[in-house]
Design a protein around this motif. Structure first.
Motif, PDB file in Angstrom:
ATOM      1  N   ASP A  38      15.322  35.500 -64.932  1.00 37.90           N
ATOM      2  CA  ASP A  38      15.888  36.317 -66.004  1.00 37.90           C
ATOM      3  C   ASP A  38      16.665  35.441 -66.988  1.00 37.90           C
ATOM      4  O   ASP A  38      16.834  34.235 -66.777  1.00 37.90           O
ATOM      5  CB  ASP A  38      16.737  37.470 -65.450  1.00 37.90           C
ATOM      6  CG  ASP A  38      17.952  36.999 -64.649  1.00 37.90           C
ATOM      7  OD1 ASP A  38      18.417  35.859 -64.847  1.00 37.90           O
ATOM      8  OD2 ASP A  38      18.445  37.792 -63.829  1.00 37.90           O
ATOM      9  N   PRO A  71      13.469  46.123 -62.583  1.00 37.03           N
ATOM     10  CA  PRO A  71      12.295  45.916 -63.437  1.00 37.03           C
ATOM     11  C   PRO A  71      11.476  47.187 -63.659  1.00 37.03           C
ATOM     12  O   PRO A  71      11.364  48.026 -62.761  1.00 37.03           O
ATOM     13  CB  PRO A  71      11.483  44.870 -62.670  1.00 37.03           C
ATOM     14  CG  PRO A  71      12.082  44.779 -61.309  1.00 37.03           C
ATOM     15  CD  PRO A  71      13.479  45.261 -61.406  1.00 37.03           C
ATOM     16  N   LYS A 104       6.613  39.598 -57.412  1.00 39.63           N
ATOM     17  CA  LYS A 104       5.681  40.219 -56.464  1.00 39.63           C
ATOM     18  C   LYS A 104       4.688  41.135 -57.195  1.00 39.63           C
ATOM     19  O   LYS A 104       3.494  41.147 -56.880  1.00 39.63           O
ATOM     20  CB  LYS A 104       6.463  41.043 -55.440  1.00 39.63           C
ATOM     21  CG  LYS A 104       7.325  40.218 -54.506  1.00 39.63           C
ATOM     22  CD  LYS A 104       8.162  41.159 -53.624  1.00 39.63           C
ATOM     23  CE  LYS A 104       8.953  40.394 -52.583  1.00 39.63           C
ATOM     24  NZ  LYS A 104       9.607  41.301 -51.619  1.00 39.63           N
ATOM     25  N   MET A 182      28.157  34.187 -58.420  1.00 38.08           N
ATOM     26  CA  MET A 182      28.204  35.654 -58.519  1.00 38.08           C
ATOM     27  C   MET A 182      29.628  36.149 -58.759  1.00 38.08           C
ATOM     28  O   MET A 182      30.545  35.786 -58.009  1.00 38.08           O
ATOM     29  CB  MET A 182      27.691  36.301 -57.223  1.00 38.08           C
ATOM     30  CG  MET A 182      26.191  36.327 -57.084  1.00 38.08           C
ATOM     31  SD  MET A 182      25.685  37.591 -55.893  1.00 38.08           S
ATOM     32  CE  MET A 182      26.295  36.938 -54.369  1.00 38.08           C
ATOM     33  N   PHE A 253      14.822  45.439 -42.235  1.00 39.14           N
ATOM     34  CA  PHE A 253      14.345  46.708 -42.808  1.00 39.14           C
ATOM     35  C   PHE A 253      12.876  46.647 -43.202  1.00 39.14           C
ATOM     36  O   PHE A 253      12.156  47.652 -43.173  1.00 39.14           O
ATOM     37  CB  PHE A 253      15.242  47.180 -43.970  1.00 39.14           C
ATOM     38  CG  PHE A 253      14.818  46.781 -45.357  1.00 39.14           C
ATOM     39  CD1 PHE A 253      13.781  47.436 -46.007  1.00 39.14           C
ATOM     40  CD2 PHE A 253      15.466  45.769 -46.037  1.00 39.14           C
ATOM     41  CE1 PHE A 253      13.401  47.075 -47.289  1.00 39.14           C
ATOM     42  CE2 PHE A 253      15.090  45.399 -47.313  1.00 39.14           C
ATOM     43  CZ  PHE A 253      14.046  46.061 -47.942  1.00 39.14           C
ATOM     44  N   HIS A 276      21.770  48.812 -58.133  1.00 44.51           N
ATOM     45  CA  HIS A 276      21.208  49.342 -56.888  1.00 44.51           C
ATOM     46  C   HIS A 276      22.224  49.373 -55.737  1.00 44.51           C
ATOM     47  O   HIS A 276      22.375  50.391 -55.044  1.00 44.51           O
ATOM     48  CB  HIS A 276      19.987  48.492 -56.506  1.00 44.51           C
ATOM     49  CG  HIS A 276      19.393  48.852 -55.200  1.00 44.51           C
ATOM     50  ND1 HIS A 276      18.753  50.061 -54.988  1.00 44.51           N
ATOM     51  CD2 HIS A 276      19.352  48.195 -54.012  1.00 44.51           C
ATOM     52  CE1 HIS A 276      18.345  50.112 -53.736  1.00 44.51           C
ATOM     53  NE2 HIS A 276      18.688  48.983 -53.120  1.00 44.51           N
TER      54      HIS A 276
END
Ligand code: NAD
Length: 386
Positions: A38, A71, A104, A182, A253, A276
């Motif tokens: 990005d 995205p 992906k 971050m 997960f 998210h």
């Protein structure tokens, strides 16, 4: 029961691992990777550094830095053009979940064509697709090790979960140094995302002994280190622990499932553009309180792993302590409610039936210990608005 487990073929994990990216890609026999990232990571020089590492290994990389947070199908169009123009034989997702998920999607569309809507769950995507190499810069999504990509349909605002081995990176290079930049909010949001992955993987109806171990380890690690990383982003020990836990939770997960928190979280992100991990956090305590009665022993194990209950606590008491601990964690990480975040009440209530429908359609709530009706999901959305 036979467990079917899928992991990246190569995992390089540890401080400085990014230096090995060129050797990893070259070792796979790949020559022309497209580095997908990005604008932020291009702007800091981090993308250029990786391009240098790739060139140093004798490779011919190209850069696409047009990915967007969460995205969309529209955002894939220029990425596909870059992929074709370069004649890429592989895709490197470099960034948080958004660039990795973009990589992906491009890897699949570049070979099979069509639109992402054709590939959304419950469709299982076996491939073919270009090989994906993932280099995370957040300690959260776990996308570097999952057979999942999440793409929002620009036409409908639906956050589509797309599943299958075609989306599993062939290699992941996990270097905690990339997370040192971050800011606190991103650290908190992505860290809660990882914790949600671990808890949901453990309580899911699809859980199994292999994923259980990874999930409990990740819960324990996050319990000890998330507040530290949030308070002091330069705490290398906390960053390293969070990075490892996020990858472990992703593997957990991806080979079990997520559940109701994620099912309800995606529509909030899509309609109200909430990060998210933050939308997960807004839901996590209330959804856990709704669910514990259906699997008190499993939630009790999570509470003990998190360090907020002991084996002396009966299951019901321990799972109640988990709910309390999640409330406290969200408070300590300054998680807002939808109301205090600034979401308009009438917009929230107006979209609630559609969000409940989209949550159920994603399939994730069906994996929850307590499988909710649409009405119960609507009640939960009303409860968390606050
Ligand atoms: P992100 O990739 O959306 O990035 C959020 C912001 O953080 C961006 O502005 C980015 O430039 C910035 N950023 C990234 N790394 C940084 C760093 N080291 N320092 C400073 N800023 C940095 O964030 P995310 O939370 O990692 O990913 C969220 C996306 O991942 C969502 O779309 C979610 O649906 C998806 N997701 C996918 C999976 C999966 O298995 N595929 C799992 C969970 C979440």
């Amino acid at each position: 029961m036979v467990a079917s487990l899928s992991l990246p073929r190569i995992l390089r994990i540890g401080r400085g691992a990014a230096e090995e990216l060129g050797a990893v890609v070259a070792g796979l026999g790949l020559r022309r990777p497209l580095l997908v990232t990005d604008a932020f990571l291009a702007g800091t020089g981090a993308a250029e550094r990786l391009l240098g590492i790739l060139r140093g290994a004798g490779l011919h990389p190209a850069l696409f830095d047009g990915t967007v947070p969460d995205p969309t199908t529209d955002s894939l169009v220029p990425g596909l053009a870059a992929l074709r123009e370069h004649g890429a034989d592989s895709v490197i997702g470099f960034g948080g979940g958004s660039p990795m998920d973009t990589a992906k999607a491009l890897a699949l569309l570049g070979v099979q064509g069509g639109g992402m809507r054709d590939y959304k769950a419950p469709h299982v995507n076996l491939g073919p697709a270009l090989p994906v190499i993932a280099v995370p810069t957040t300690a959260g999504s776990g996308s570097e090790a999952t057979q999942v990509t999440v793409i929002t349909d620009s036409a409908t605002d639906e956050k589509m979960m797309c599943l299958g081995p075609a989306f599993l990176p062939i290699a992941a290079v996990v270097d905690m140094e990339l997370t040192l930049s971050m800011p606190p909010r991103l650290t908190a949001d992505t860290g809660v995302d990882a914790l949600t992955h671990a808890v949901e993987a453990y309580v899911s109806r699809k859980s199994g002994p292999f994923t259980d171990g990874l999930a409990l380890t990740a819960i324990a690690t996050i319990g000890r280190h998330l507040r530290r990383a949030y308070a002091d982003g330069s705490d290398a020990e906390a960053r390293e622990a969070m990075m490892l836990a996020a990858t472990q939770a992703g593997i957990a997960f991806s080979n079990s499932s997520v559940a109701l928190v994620h099912g309800m979280s995606r529509p909030i992100g899509a309609h109200f553009h909430v990060a998210h991990g933050l939308s997960n956090a807004m839901l996590f305590p209330a959804v856990t309180a709704f669910s514990v009665h259906a699997a008190p022993e499993r939630y009790a194990d999570c509470a003990r792993a998190l360090g907020v209950a002991t084996t002396a606590d009966p299951a019901a008491a321990a799972s109640a302590k988990l709910v309390d601990a999640l409330h406290t964690l969200c408070h300590d990480l300054d998680v807002p409610t939808p109301r205090s975040y600034g979401i308009d009440h009438s917009a929230w209530t107006g979209l609630t039936p559609l969000m409940a429908e989209q949550a159920l359609a994603s399939g994730s709530p069906a994996n929850n210990p307590a499988v909710p009706t649409a009405t119960q999901i609507e009640e939960l959305y009303a409860r968390v608005y606050a």
